[in-house]
Write a protein that holds these residues in place. Sequence first.
Motif, PDB file in Angstrom:
ATOM      1  N   THR A 136      -0.170  40.524  31.824  1.00  0.00           N
ATOM      2  CA  THR A 136       0.988  39.747  32.268  1.00  0.00           C
ATOM      3  C   THR A 136       2.284  40.505  31.984  1.00  0.00           C
ATOM      4  OG1 THR A 136       0.965  38.503  30.171  1.00  0.00           O
ATOM      5  CG2 THR A 136      -0.191  37.527  32.061  1.00  0.00           C
ATOM      6  N   ALA A 137       2.304  41.327  30.925  1.00  0.00           N
ATOM      7  CA  ALA A 137       3.469  42.177  30.677  1.00  0.00           C
ATOM      8  C   ALA A 137       3.612  43.222  31.776  1.00  0.00           C
ATOM      9  CB  ALA A 137       3.345  42.853  29.317  1.00  0.00           C
ATOM     10  N   LEU A 138       2.494  43.745  32.235  1.00  0.00           N
ATOM     11  CA  LEU A 138       2.519  44.721  33.327  1.00  0.00           C
ATOM     12  C   LEU A 138       3.048  44.090  34.603  1.00  0.00           C
ATOM     13  CD1 LEU A 138       1.805  47.585  34.246  1.00  0.00           C
ATOM     14  CD2 LEU A 138      -0.547  46.809  34.616  1.00  0.00           C
ATOM     15  N   TRP A 139       2.652  42.867  34.863  1.00  0.00           N
ATOM     16  CA  TRP A 139       3.196  42.160  36.023  1.00  0.00           C
ATOM     17  C   TRP A 139       4.713  42.001  35.892  1.00  0.00           C
ATOM     18  CZ3 TRP A 139      -0.743  37.541  36.765  1.00  0.00           C
ATOM     19  CH2 TRP A 139      -1.966  38.062  37.183  1.00  0.00           C
ATOM     20  N   LEU A 178      -1.451  30.288  31.537  1.00  0.00           N
ATOM     21  CA  LEU A 178      -0.444  31.264  31.938  1.00  0.00           C
ATOM     22  C   LEU A 178       0.937  30.639  31.953  1.00  0.00           C
ATOM     23  CD1 LEU A 178      -2.339  32.762  35.023  1.00  0.00           C
ATOM     24  CD2 LEU A 178      -2.106  33.846  32.777  1.00  0.00           C
ATOM     25  N   SER A 179       1.945  31.506  31.894  1.00  0.00           N
ATOM     26  CA  SER A 179       3.317  31.031  32.083  1.00  0.00           C
ATOM     27  C   SER A 179       3.475  30.540  33.516  1.00  0.00           C
ATOM     28  CB  SER A 179       4.298  32.170  31.818  1.00  0.00           C
ATOM     29  OG  SER A 179       4.189  33.163  32.835  1.00  0.00           O
ATOM     30  N   ALA A 180       4.547  29.827  33.778  1.00  0.00           N
ATOM     31  CA  ALA A 180       4.781  29.296  35.121  1.00  0.00           C
ATOM     32  C   ALA A 180       4.890  30.418  36.152  1.00  0.00           C
ATOM     33  CB  ALA A 180       6.053  28.441  35.130  1.00  0.00           C
ATOM     34  N   GLU A 187      -1.356  31.800  42.205  1.00  0.00           N
ATOM     35  CA  GLU A 187      -1.412  30.911  43.365  1.00  0.00           C
ATOM     36  C   GLU A 187      -1.022  31.653  44.635  1.00  0.00           C
ATOM     37  OE1 GLU A 187      -2.022  27.513  45.670  1.00  0.00           O
ATOM     38  OE2 GLU A 187      -2.713  28.079  43.662  1.00  0.00           O
ATOM     39  N   THR A 188      -0.065  32.568  44.540  1.00  0.00           N
ATOM     40  CA  THR A 188       0.314  33.388  45.697  1.00  0.00           C
ATOM     41  C   THR A 188      -0.880  34.188  46.202  1.00  0.00           C
ATOM     42  OG1 THR A 188       2.643  33.562  45.074  1.00  0.00           O
ATOM     43  CG2 THR A 188       1.751  35.345  46.426  1.00  0.00           C
TER      44      THR A 188
END
Length: 208
Positions: A136-139, A178-180, A187-188
Amino acid sequence: MHLIIGDKLYSSWSLRAALALELTGVDYSEELIKLNQSDTRERVLKYSPTGKVPLLKTEHGVIGDSLAIAEYLNEQFPGAQLWPKDIAARAQARSACAQMHSGFFAIRGNMSFDLSRNAPLSPVLADVQVEVQRMTALWAECRAVATETGPFLFGGACLVDAYFAPIAVRLRTYQVELSAVDAAYVETIYQWPAFKAWHKAGLEEVVR
């Protein structure tokens, strides 16, 4: 072009190659070789000495490995803009794909790709949690250098999203909190028409 893949239900690397092809908008044919069968390796070896999928048959030969397929498609279809336009964003996108390609072994080893799964991982191992946090940090690093707006990591869909689609599947099917913003990205991916078609076909394999 002719794409050779494994089961859509289970083959995450095949998904990456298929989504990359869909990004080009070109027509291609597809051949599915069921994995973990007595003749799987023999059938794949007819096309490539690696014994692995995905494989892409092209006028320039058979290309193995999803990252090599992605780069080939980028060269052959520059108008499709498979990588971000901006130099810094493009560099980060390539770095993110390379990190996914060569790492995250705890996630891959403990959260196997299965489109039909819907249950949390128990117990959640420490190294898995570390890798989820790194993912998630990479995102976030991708979003930080994006120069275009849109729901994908760099605005519009590109190769980096094809690469992270299987991770989105793992995070959802293992019910990872996960965070929002990260949940919105998952979801995307699930609403991406190219992924939705693959997802539907994969789930249909369950009842065959």
